[in-house]
Every structure is written in C-alpha cells, then in structure tokens.
Write an enzyme that holds these catalytic residues in place. Structure first.
Site, PDB file in Angstrom:
ATOM      1  N   GLY A 284       0.516   5.459  -2.135  1.00 33.29           N
ATOM      2  CA  GLY A 284      -0.391   5.925  -1.239  1.00 33.29           C
ATOM      3  C   GLY A 284       0.199   5.647   0.379  1.00 33.29           C
ATOM      4  O   GLY A 284       1.145   6.011   0.593  1.00 33.29           O
ATOM      5  N   GLU A 285      -0.814   5.089   1.126  1.00 29.72           N
ATOM      6  CA  GLU A 285      -0.581   5.021   2.423  1.00 29.72           C
ATOM      7  C   GLU A 285      -0.347   6.341   3.167  1.00 29.72           C
ATOM      8  O   GLU A 285       0.069   6.320   4.234  1.00 29.72           O
ATOM      9  CB  GLU A 285       0.500   4.027   2.781  1.00 29.72           C
ATOM     10  CG  GLU A 285       0.254   2.747   2.245  1.00 29.72           C
ATOM     11  CD  GLU A 285       1.561   1.608   2.517  1.00 29.72           C
ATOM     12  OE1 GLU A 285       2.410   2.288   3.162  1.00 29.72           O
ATOM     13  OE2 GLU A 285       1.580   0.478   1.992  1.00 29.72           O
ATOM     14  N   GLY A 286      -0.458   7.363   2.493  1.00 31.60           N
ATOM     15  CA  GLY A 286       0.165   8.563   3.154  1.00 31.60           C
ATOM     16  C   GLY A 286       1.496   8.982   2.918  1.00 31.60           C
ATOM     17  O   GLY A 286       2.269   9.757   3.667  1.00 31.60           O
TER      18      GLY A 286
END
Lengths: 318, 318
Positions: A284-286
């Site tokens: 995640g987190e981009g």
C-alpha cells in the site's frame, strides 16, 4: 476523453524512430495522458496522495499490527522514513499525506455501519479537495491498519462470492488472525446485505474514511481532467465503488500494479483494468502506483523527446 | 555471490518500517545487488550499453527495414533521438553505444557461418572491454536490422523445436517476409546442425557481432562483479549461449522485461529468468532493461533510505 489530442499523439507516434507499436504500453500511456489532459503528454507535477484512516473492525482481531501503527506510519511519512518516501525520491514525485480523524476509528462493520451519511459525504468531499493544490498525474494510495479487511468486505459486498475469495493476508494475517478476518468480512456483509444494491451504501457501511476520501479524489480528478494511477487492493476498492455506480467512472485511471494480495487480480478484472506492473508487492502507501509513475514519466519522455524518421534521417520500413 | 552481504541486507530489511516481504521483488533486487557487488545495495553509475551489428542474412528478405537503418539508428543514438536516449534521461542512466563494423555484415547464416573463429573471439573480447570504463549496474541492449532472425536461429539451434516456434515479427515482419524469416532460420539451423553441440559454435555460426559482444560484456560483468539487466529477445540470445555453456553463468543477471516477441517468454524460461516487467514492448536498444533499471534504483532507495521500526518509533507486529 479528448479525441483530437489522442489523434495528435497517434500521428506523432507513427513518425517516431521505432517500428510502429514497438513501445507497447508506453504508447498507450501517451494516448491516455493526452486523452484526459487534452494536451501533448506531459507530467510536470506528479503527486502521490496517501490517505490514512482507522477502522473499528480491528477490534475483531483481524490485523497483526496494533491500530496505533496507522498514526505512527503517518509520522514516518512526515519524517521521510517510509517506502513511499523513497520511491518518490527515486522518481521525483510529490507526496502529500492526509490523515482522517485517526483518533476516531470508523464503526465496527460487523456490528454497525462504518460511517454515518454525513461523515461519508464529508470525507469524500475532503478527498475531492485534497488535490486542489494542482497536479497533472495523481497516484492514489493509503495507510490504515485493518483496511484490507474493509476492502475485502467492499469487494464481497459489490461482487458477491464468498468472504474467503476476497480475504487475504494483508499486512501478514495468518492462522487464527486470518480466520477471524474471513469471519468478520462474512458477518459484516451478511449484516448489511439488505442495503448493498447502492454502491455508495457499500462504501458507507463497509468502507472506511481513507477509502471514501480516495473515492472523492478519483472523482475530483475526473472533473479536473487529471489522469490517475491506482495503487493496490485497498485503493482498488475505492475505485470499485465508483465503477459499480458508473462503469465509465474510471476511464481516466490506470492500475499501477497488481499486488500480492490474492484477490487483487480478480478485483482488477472486475473494474476492467490491466495492471502496469506485477512485482509481488503488498504494502500500500501508493508504492505500486508511484513505481508505475516512473514508467509513465519514461513514456512521456519517449513521446515528446524522440526524433521523427525525417528529423533523424532514418529510413522508414521498405 | 557474497553471502555475508546478502545476510546484511536481510537483517536490515527485517527492521524496515513495512510488513516482512511486502516490497516483493524490490527486496529480491536489494539482495541480488548485494550478492554480486559485495556491498550495501547501491547504484551510482548505471550504464546502458548498446551494441550494433549488421547481418548477411538480411539478403534473404527477412526484415521490413533496409540494413542501412542500423547505422542510421546509431547516428540517432548519438544525437539523442531514440527511445533509449529518452528512457536514460527519465531514469538518469548513462548510455554508451558500440557499433561493430557495420560496413561488414556477418556471413549469411543460410549459406555459411556468421563469423570466423577469430572474428567471434575478437568481438567477444571487444564486448568485454566495453564495460571497462566502470559501472555498478549494466543494462545490455542492441540494435541491428535482421538480428531477431539470428537470435531465433540461436534459440532454435540451442533448444531444438521448430523454426516457427522461435521466429516472430521482430521489427514488424509479416506475410511473405515472415515466411522467408522462418525459412531462413530453418535452413540456417539445418546447414550448421552438425556443429551445434558447442554453444560457442552456435554463437559463431548462427549469431552476429552484437550478440557476441553482448555475450562478452555479460561475461566481463561477472568477473568484475557487476549486476546485469538483460533486455529483450536478442540480448537473451546472447545470454542463452552463456547459459548453455554453464547454467550458473547468468546468476548475476536479471531479465529486465519480457517482450512482445512471441518466443521471448519461452526463451526466458529456458534460461530460468522471471522478467521484472511485461509492457508489450519489442524495440530492443536496451529499452526494457533501462525501464527495469528505474525499478532497481527505487529498490535501492527503499533499502537504504527507509527508517527502521526503532528509528521511526513504529510498533512491530503484535
């Protein structure tokens, strides 16, 4: 989409010093950027927007990390210590992190709706305003302990099947934790099932603040004609809500990657997106979207910077 | 490979602020860089080396572009107008182009050996010296009208099967041109078949100058402990010759991408490599390897720049 801008890209592409079609998806990317921005492909202010939220459902024991990690990771983003910070450095991308009332987790979806109507609408609106600072390439990411559980619930609510089909390890749930995660998703969807025909109700009842904000950001990008790169499993859940409401709602989006979360590939199929990367990531987190932005930037350089056959004095095909 | 350097990477990786394993292939890349350089993962002087050659077999009408395009594209590389120039700009990679006696195409492999023994050995030696200027990440690419024909002949010579299995469109061969390409590969392998048990004879008889030089560069990188990223179908043919001679010869290499050339995926399976990217590209020039180098640089940033759980005050898993 701007058909004239796409036609201009195709006309130039046919003259560039390479066999037709030989840059594959890089050529598609140039067309996609032109289609949505209405200009020659360019990426001058790429932005990774990371939305963070907390989730009542963690009380069901679905996640291996404590809920306090969400706020700790937001601090880590601010200090530059997370993976997304480093990928933004590597590919020269802007980064903005939005934390969404982390001290007030959403309702436990196994017992009640995640959000009331006002909270859901206000959080979507917050996500819409988040990109107001301007960008011409938006990468959508998130952080939130427990949010692969609510994302799985959204997919199960939208697409049916069984909870097992949509639940995976997330940050590393296994054994009893994974069993509780499957059970929580199953019970949540059963509890709310009378209200899941409306995708926005799926979002409100089974989602989370970061998911509502991402949905808002994706919507706002469409209105502002900003191309969007989706990140992984949880960002795709936000996109899936919009897609269920309107199958054309994601035409300005590409899928940055397919993650190692087992159901992500199926979720991408449901929204009709072929991922740019497949690197076995599940953070995640981009991070997957930001890596894909590096490919998009290279595509822009190729389209804009390459010589034409005429300019370079290179012979065309026989 | 340096086991102590790999152990140091694993020890640090386990402390970084992310779930274990969640960066997927980026974590493998950090270990691979450490294994071959014997130090903490770093990429300070990445280099794309592009080797260009001409091929007698184009007289068989196997390519849609005239042979003069090889030299024209070398000029285009020098002027900065090719796709590889732009990807090098996007990812801040050095670029060196080596043209190999373009005015003297190799022998037509349907009639004779591509190279005599002296030429093949000298060209491999040239490739070995090409990287002497220093680099800590070498991307291997090529340019040469007709070279997907000779690459297909190498694969057919090394791995058997039929010519049809290994021949694809290359820069865009279709219809009668593609039929002639299949026929040329079939006849070339039949002509030389008594001599194909020795992989270096496969290279000399069925290969080309740029392929011999790439094989030399890959060998030299191994001796200098420089990690290598292979580009597409033709670069893989050079690697396959080394792999056939010694299956461990490519342990310092990763496959940057799988190209749209239909037989590339099978060729990568034969050498035991899982490609980092799959973007439908089929251009050569090192373009796929150079895009992969952007991922490798991001992996280095993550491993070196992320905070540990202790540094960031982030809680470990429950």
């Amino acid at each position: 989409p701007d058909k004239a801008a796409v036609a201009a890209v195709r006309e130039r592409d046919a003259q560039l010093t390479k066999p037709a079609g030989s840059l594959g998806r890089l050529e598609e990317i140039a067309e996609w950027l032109a289609a949505w921005t209405g200009r020659k492909p360019a990426v001058t202010r790429p932005l990774v927007a990371v939305f963070a939220g907390n989730h009542g459902v963690v009380e069901q024991g679905v996640a291996p990390f404590p809920q306090s990690v969400t706020a700790q990771m937001v601090e880590n983003f601010a200090a530059g210590g997370a993976a997304i910070n480093q990928i933004c450095v590597a590919h020269d991308l802007g980064l903005k992190v939005f934390d969404l009332a982390l001290d007030y987790p959403t309702g436990d979806i196994t017992k009640e709706a995640a959000m009331d109507e006002k909270t859901c609408a206000a959080t979507m609106a917050f996500g819409m305003e988040a990109i107001a600072g301007g960008t011409d390439l938006l990468c959508i990411g998130e952080m939130g302990i427990g949010n692969t559980t609510v994302a799985a619930a959204i997919f199960h609510g939208l697409y049916g099947g069984t909870a097992e089909e949509w639940v995976g390890p997330g940050t590393g749930s296994a054994g009893e934790v994974l069993k509780r995660k499957v059970d929580a998703v199953s019970r949540a969807v059963a509890l709310h099932k009378a209200h899941l025909a409306d995708p926005l109700e799926v979002l409100r009842r089974l989602g989370g603040r970061e998911i509502a904000a991402m949905a808002g950001a994706i919507l706002a990008a469409r209105m502002e004609r900003i191309p969007v790169i989706l990140d992984g499993f949880v960002a795709t859940a936000a996109a899936a809500v919009l897609h269920a409401a309107n199958p054309a709602a994601l035409d300005h989006c590409i899928a940055g990657h397919v993650s190692a979360e087992p159901a992500h590939a199926k979720a991408l199929e449901k929204i009709g997106k072929s991922p740019l990367l497949s690197l076995g990531m599940r953070l995640g987190e981009g991070t997957g979207a930001a890596l894909a932005a590096g490919i998009v930037k290279a595509a822009v350089h190729c389209h804009g910077g390459m010589a034409t056959f005429a300019e370079a004095g290179v012979s065309s095909p026989d």
